[in-house]
Scaffold this motif. Structure first.
Motif, PDB file in Angstrom:
ATOM      1  N   ASP A  82      21.496  41.392  36.701  1.00 49.23           N
ATOM      2  CA  ASP A  82      22.715  41.458  35.873  1.00 49.23           C
ATOM      3  C   ASP A  82      23.673  42.559  36.317  1.00 49.23           C
ATOM      4  N   ASP A  83      23.151  43.709  36.722  1.00 49.35           N
ATOM      5  CA  ASP A  83      24.040  44.800  37.124  1.00 49.35           C
ATOM      6  C   ASP A  83      24.848  44.424  38.367  1.00 49.35           C
ATOM      7  N   ALA A  84      24.205  43.727  39.294  1.00 52.30           N
ATOM      8  CA  ALA A  84      24.917  43.282  40.501  1.00 52.30           C
ATOM      9  C   ALA A  84      26.020  42.282  40.120  1.00 52.30           C
ATOM     10  N   LEU A  85      25.721  41.382  39.189  1.00 51.43           N
ATOM     11  CA  LEU A  85      26.747  40.421  38.752  1.00 51.43           C
ATOM     12  C   LEU A  85      27.909  41.151  38.086  1.00 51.43           C
ATOM     13  N   LEU A  86      27.586  42.114  37.222  1.00 48.78           N
ATOM     14  CA  LEU A  86      28.645  42.841  36.509  1.00 48.78           C
ATOM     15  C   LEU A  86      29.522  43.623  37.487  1.00 48.78           C
ATOM     16  N   ALA A  87      28.909  44.207  38.520  1.00 52.90           N
ATOM     17  CA  ALA A  87      29.691  44.947  39.521  1.00 52.90           C
ATOM     18  C   ALA A  87      30.640  43.999  40.259  1.00 52.90           C
ATOM     19  N   GLN A  88      30.168  42.797  40.548  1.00 51.11           N
ATOM     20  CA  GLN A  88      31.022  41.830  41.254  1.00 51.11           C
ATOM     21  C   GLN A  88      32.115  41.276  40.340  1.00 51.11           C
ATOM     22  N   ILE A  89      31.834  41.134  39.044  1.00 49.41           N
ATOM     23  CA  ILE A  89      32.883  40.710  38.100  1.00 49.41           C
ATOM     24  C   ILE A  89      33.999  41.744  38.089  1.00 49.41           C
ATOM     25  N   GLU A  90      33.625  43.024  38.137  1.00 48.54           N
ATOM     26  CA  GLU A  90      34.635  44.086  38.217  1.00 48.54           C
ATOM     27  C   GLU A  90      35.528  43.907  39.443  1.00 48.54           C
ATOM     28  N   ARG A  91      34.907  43.601  40.567  1.00 50.55           N
ATOM     29  CA  ARG A  91      35.685  43.430  41.807  1.00 50.55           C
ATOM     30  C   ARG A  91      36.606  42.224  41.708  1.00 50.55           C
ATOM     31  N   VAL A  92      36.085  41.140  41.155  1.00 50.63           N
ATOM     32  CA  VAL A  92      36.901  39.918  41.041  1.00 50.63           C
ATOM     33  C   VAL A  92      38.107  40.175  40.149  1.00 50.63           C
ATOM     34  N   GLN A  93      37.886  40.802  38.990  1.00 48.81           N
ATOM     35  CA  GLN A  93      39.021  40.964  38.080  1.00 48.81           C
ATOM     36  C   GLN A  93      39.988  42.053  38.542  1.00 48.81           C
ATOM     37  N   ALA A  94      39.532  42.954  39.439  1.00 47.61           N
ATOM     38  CA  ALA A  94      40.474  43.920  40.020  1.00 47.61           C
ATOM     39  C   ALA A  94      41.460  43.203  40.947  1.00 47.61           C
ATOM     40  N   GLU A  95      40.978  42.151  41.612  1.00 45.96           N
ATOM     41  CA  GLU A  95      41.810  41.420  42.579  1.00 45.96           C
ATOM     42  C   GLU A  95      42.585  40.281  41.913  1.00 45.96           C
ATOM     43  N   ALA A  96      41.958  39.645  40.934  1.00 39.43           N
ATOM     44  CA  ALA A  96      42.571  38.512  40.209  1.00 39.43           C
ATOM     45  C   ALA A  96      42.391  38.797  38.714  1.00 39.43           C
ATOM     46  N   PRO A  97      43.334  39.526  38.103  1.00 37.54           N
ATOM     47  CA  PRO A  97      43.138  40.029  36.733  1.00 37.54           C
ATOM     48  C   PRO A  97      42.957  38.920  35.692  1.00 37.54           C
ATOM     49  N   TRP A  98      42.232  39.272  34.621  1.00 36.89           N
ATOM     50  CA  TRP A  98      42.075  38.387  33.477  1.00 36.89           C
ATOM     51  C   TRP A  98      43.440  37.924  32.990  1.00 36.89           C
ATOM     52  N   ARG A  99      43.534  36.664  32.614  1.00 38.12           N
ATOM     53  CA  ARG A  99      44.750  36.143  31.992  1.00 38.12           C
ATOM     54  C   ARG A  99      44.370  35.003  31.058  1.00 38.12           C
ATOM     55  N   CYS A 100      45.174  34.819  29.992  1.00 31.21           N
ATOM     56  CA  CYS A 100      45.007  33.664  29.123  1.00 31.21           C
ATOM     57  C   CYS A 100      45.939  32.574  29.635  1.00 31.21           C
ATOM     58  N   MET A 101      45.397  31.383  29.827  1.00 33.35           N
ATOM     59  CA  MET A 101      46.203  30.296  30.383  1.00 33.35           C
ATOM     60  C   MET A 101      46.800  29.449  29.259  1.00 33.35           C
ATOM     61  N   VAL A 102      47.822  28.715  29.601  1.00 34.88           N
ATOM     62  CA  VAL A 102      48.504  27.828  28.659  1.00 34.88           C
ATOM     63  C   VAL A 102      48.004  26.411  28.894  1.00 34.88           C
ATOM     64  N   THR A 103      47.736  25.683  27.823  1.00 28.28           N
ATOM     65  CA  THR A 103      47.308  24.288  27.969  1.00 28.28           C
ATOM     66  C   THR A 103      48.526  23.418  28.303  1.00 28.28           C
ATOM     67  N   PRO A 104      48.274  22.208  28.817  1.00 34.33           N
ATOM     68  CA  PRO A 104      49.404  21.304  29.088  1.00 34.33           C
ATOM     69  C   PRO A 104      50.243  21.059  27.831  1.00 34.33           C
ATOM     70  N   GLY A 105      49.598  21.162  26.645  1.00 32.75           N
ATOM     71  CA  GLY A 105      50.323  20.972  25.387  1.00 32.75           C
ATOM     72  C   GLY A 105      51.096  22.208  24.931  1.00 32.75           C
ATOM     73  N   GLY A 106      50.972  23.321  25.669  1.00 35.97           N
ATOM     74  CA  GLY A 106      51.758  24.506  25.359  1.00 35.97           C
ATOM     75  C   GLY A 106      51.052  25.542  24.502  1.00 35.97           C
ATOM     76  N   LEU A 107      49.743  25.348  24.257  1.00 30.37           N
ATOM     77  CA  LEU A 107      48.995  26.331  23.456  1.00 30.37           C
ATOM     78  C   LEU A 107      48.381  27.385  24.369  1.00 30.37           C
ATOM     79  N   LEU A 108      48.383  28.630  23.907  1.00 30.25           N
ATOM     80  CA  LEU A 108      47.769  29.715  24.672  1.00 30.25           C
ATOM     81  C   LEU A 108      46.274  29.735  24.386  1.00 30.25           C
ATOM     82  N   MET A 109      45.442  29.620  25.409  1.00 31.89           N
ATOM     83  CA  MET A 109      43.988  29.669  25.217  1.00 31.89           C
ATOM     84  C   MET A 109      43.589  31.091  24.842  1.00 31.89           C
TER      85      MET A 109
END
Ligand code: MD3
Ligand code: FE
Length: 206
Positions: free
Chosen positions: A23-50
């Motif tokens: 788990d610690d290795a996964l968490l460290a890699q999640i940190e790296r991923v979100q540093a490069e591609a930050p968390w965001r809430c996406m919009v549905t095709p119907g216009g709702l924010l997830m």
């Protein structure tokens, strides 16, 4: 390392505590991923924010906007490719698929979902992938959640499955197109992730 194997339905199995000390290795890699591609809430095709915050790694990432849902090699937030899939991610996904009877699973997309207290994911099917013969592998980290697993056509008959930090679920075969969702996250404190749950969803999208 792994605990018990709980079948949910034909084609769907929970591998309890399959992540083990990785788990610690996964968490460290999640940190790296979100540093490069930050968390965001996406919009549905119907216009709702997830309410679920998302990012991706791998050759393609799952994206939603007013134009629809799709797998895209480019992160629309940066205009660049998604971070590469970390080896620790791909190895775990392959190992879990094999343990569930799916040999030679090669995920090309990993959607990373972040839930905060109150966040939910309504019942849906995953059908944006090309090849439904490949399974989906999902890894739960952080706060526990009630996962909803419905039938092929009757989402209202969903069964509830509690998933904890370190549990891995493999969905394939007859379960691959089942309706599923996530109940609103209950507040709590996880020793490694605090007040959140992070889910890794591995797919063969292309
Ligand atoms: C059952 N994510 O991103 S992964 C999703 O916990 C999604 O973040 C959830 O559903 C989460 O689309 C659950 C578990 C999952 C994934 C695919 C499935 C369950 C599935 C496909 C068929 C049946
Ligand atoms: Fe899904």
């Amino acid at each position: 390392m792994s605990g018990s194997t709980d079948p949910i339905a034909p084609g769907a199995v929970v591998l309890r505590q399959f992540v083990g000390a990785d788990d610690d290795a996964l968490l460290a890699q999640i940190e790296r991923v979100q540093a490069e591609a930050p968390w965001r809430c996406m919009v549905t095709p119907g216009g709702l924010l997830m309410s679920v915050a998302m990012t991706n790694c791998g050759a393609v990432g799952w994206v939603s906007d007013r134009r629809g849902y799709r797998y895209d090699p480019i992160d629309p937030a940066s205009g660049r490719g998604w971070p590469a899939m970390p080896d620790a991610f791909a190895r775990l996904a392959r190992r879990a698929a094999a343990a569930a009877g799916f040999a030679a699973f090669e995920p090309d997309a990993c959607l990373v979902n972040r839930y905060e207290p109150g966040t939910r994911l309504s019942l849906h099917q995953d059908r944006d992938e090309r090849d439904f013969s490949a399974p989906i592998v999902s890894v739960s980290l952080g706060l526990p959640v009630t996962f909803l697993f419905g039938g092929a056509t009757r989402p209202e008959r969903a069964q509830r499955v509690l998933l904890f930090h370190g549990d891995v679920v493999v969905w394939g075969g007859a379960a691959r197109l089942a309706f599923h969702g996530v109940a609103p996250l209950k507040d709590g404190q996880h020793p490694k992730l605090g007040r959140q749950r992070v889910n890794l969803t591995f797919r063969k999208a292309l």
